[in-house]
Design an enzyme around this catalytic site. Structure first.
Site: not given
Length: 506
Positions: A270, A275, A282, A293, A357, A359, A361
């Site tokens: 990933k 993010d 967030k 991230d 958030d 995201e 997955r």
């Protein structure tokens, strides 16, 4: 092509001169280095030449007794060839592990650097210590200085002489040192990209890093840009990256070390280059850390580098799902239904989006299906996936889940050897039921409870029967404090762990 996706300047790439490592069976007292290093167990004074033992007898137990993480520097006064003798404590012999030696080595390297010493000789007790010392010493030399002048008081460690007790072990020790250095340098390579901020590294730039790496080490690199993702109907990547002016990418690196008929091991990372959380934005506190991230993708790059340089006798494919998750008028929204990449499957998985958030997955779903389409014999994914995993395991272990016990056991055994610790979490049907949706196949969050596990349950929907292990590295991908052999910042977690697995692949 948008102006953000023009040709990129990769001058911030980390490219230090490698440390020169020499292996010898001569005594540390025969070395012309400015410092010699001895590792000492608690309350066990080392033995050796009379000049050495005489010097050590002058050290009282209150000054140094070999306790873990204890260091003392003795100036030899010209009685011995090295001007300084550094004693590093290992703690009690009964509690010794490879990680204890790594931490002691890291502290020694820090002491050398802060003392202005760029080389040293190290007395090693056995062959096994070679990899552990080289590993930690290489990792301890890394610092993120691309945007700040190097501290003149902190000298790079340029050379290390490893002194073994048995001449018969020299060839094996040299090979162990070579392999350990390549793997640790690959971890540092992953750290160097992980530490770069979101205004420097975004999906197109990450793709350029992959292309550059492929040219340097002999990999095949394929990059799917937005147009190719649209043609292939990669709905997850397109949805998550849709709110950013910087388009998403799917990056594929292929290494072939054996017959083409052999199915590859797939490493899936990933890489959300920043993010913000998207529409489900967030809190501002610590949002700067969301440059990390992308560390799952960075680990994949580091692994592919090490695999190629070590010329492992297997086929390995690295797949990186890269996007920037930003809020805008084109962002995907809570309540949207997203259709994942289908590939050759009969039908695509549909996702009810409850939180933008969650995201990671969603982009990984596309990448996991793509790995299966390439014929992967096994899949290991790396993702800074959930804050829930940090709550469960803190900063010192990654969550381990999957559908194949043998693959998970390989990772657990490798964790013990490398110090990149993992802890298994269950993946029972009860958790999979939590992500069932009323309006789509699955929803992208199963609620607060067991969040790391329900996120893995989401991923399980995409792997089918392919042996698969998921590493939630949200707590381990970066350090918020300085550690014995890891500086604050990206850790490269996963590179050393999975290289151990791949080097012992059966």
């Amino acid at each position: 092509m948008k102006k953000h996706d023009a040709c990129h300047d990769l001058t911030h790439c980390y490219n230090p001169a490698p440390m020169n490592i020499t292996v010898t069976s001569e005594s540390i007292l025969a070395q012309s280095t400015p410092a010699a290093v001895l590792f000492v167990f608690e309350n066990e004074h080392p033995t050796g030449p009379a000049a050495l033992t005489g010097l050590l007898r002058q050290v009282g137990t209150k000054e140094f007794n070999g306790a873990a993480k204890q260091l003392i520097v003795l100036h030899t006064g010209g009685k011995l060839a090295p001007a300084r003798l550094i004693l590093a404590g290992l703690g009690k012999r009964t509690g010794f592990t490879p990680e204890v030696l790594r931490q002691a080595t890291g502290l020694v390297v820090k002491k050398l650097r802060s003392s202005g010493l760029d080389n040293a000789a190290v007395a090693l007790p056995d062959l096994a210590a070679v990899s552990q010392v080289v590993d930690a010493a290489t990792l301890a030399t890394y610092s993120f200085t691309q945007f700040k002048p190097v501290n003149g008081d902190d000298t790079p460690l340029r050379a290390l002489t490893l002194c073994l007790p048995l001449r018969s072990q020299l060839n094996a020790a040299k090979e162990a040192a070579r392999r350990a250095q390549i793997i640790a340098e690959s971890s540092n390579y992953a750290r160097s990209i992980g530490d770069l901020p979101g205004n420097i590294v975004y999906p197109a730039v990450l793709a350029d890093y992959a292309k550059k790496l492929a040219r340097e080490v002999g990999l095949k690199c394929t990059v799917l840009d937005k147009r190719a993702l649209e043609r292939g109907k990669f709905g997850g990547l397109l949805a998550v990256g849709g709110g950013s002016a910087r388009d998403p990418r799917l990056i594929v690196l292929e290494y072939r070390g054996t017959a083409a008929s052999k199915k590859p091991v797939a490493l899936v990372g990933k890489a959300i280059t920043f993010d913000s959380g998207g529409i489900s934005i967030k809190p501002s506190d610590k949002m700067d850390e969301m440059k990390f991230d992308k560390c799952g993708g960075c680990a994949t790059l580091g692994l592919m580098r090490a695999v190629a340089l070590l010329k492992l006798p297997l086929n390995v494919t690295g797949i990186i799902a890269a996007a920037e998750n930003m809020p805008s008028s084109t962002s995907y929204r809570p309540g949207d239904i997203v259709t994942s990449y289908r590939g050759k499957d009969k039908r695509a998985v549909t996702i009810e989006v409850l939180n933008t958030d969650a995201e990671g997955r969603i982009v990984l779903g596309d990448a996991l299906v793509y790995a299966r389409q390439l014929g992967a014999s096994a899949i290991i994914d790396f993702a800074t996936l959930t804050g829930a995993c940090i709550i469960a395991l803190g900063e010192y272990a990654a969550g381990l889940m999957g559908n194949d016990e043998k693959l998970q056991e390989k990772l657990r055994a490798a964790a013990d050897r490398t110090g990149e610790r993992v802890w298994p979490l269950p993946l029972w049907q009860d958790y999979k039921d939590k992500i069932k949706s009323d309006v789509a196949d699955i929803k992208n969050t199963g609620g607060r409870y067991g969040g790391a596990i329900t996120a893995a349950a989401f991923l399980a929907k995409y792997v089918g029967d392919t042996p698969w292990a998921h590493l939630d590295i949200a707590g381990t991908a970066w350090a918020t404090d300085n550690r014995p052999y890891l500086a604050k910042g990206a850790t490269g977690f996963g590179v050393r762990l999975v290289m151990d697995v791949l080097c012992n692949w059966r």
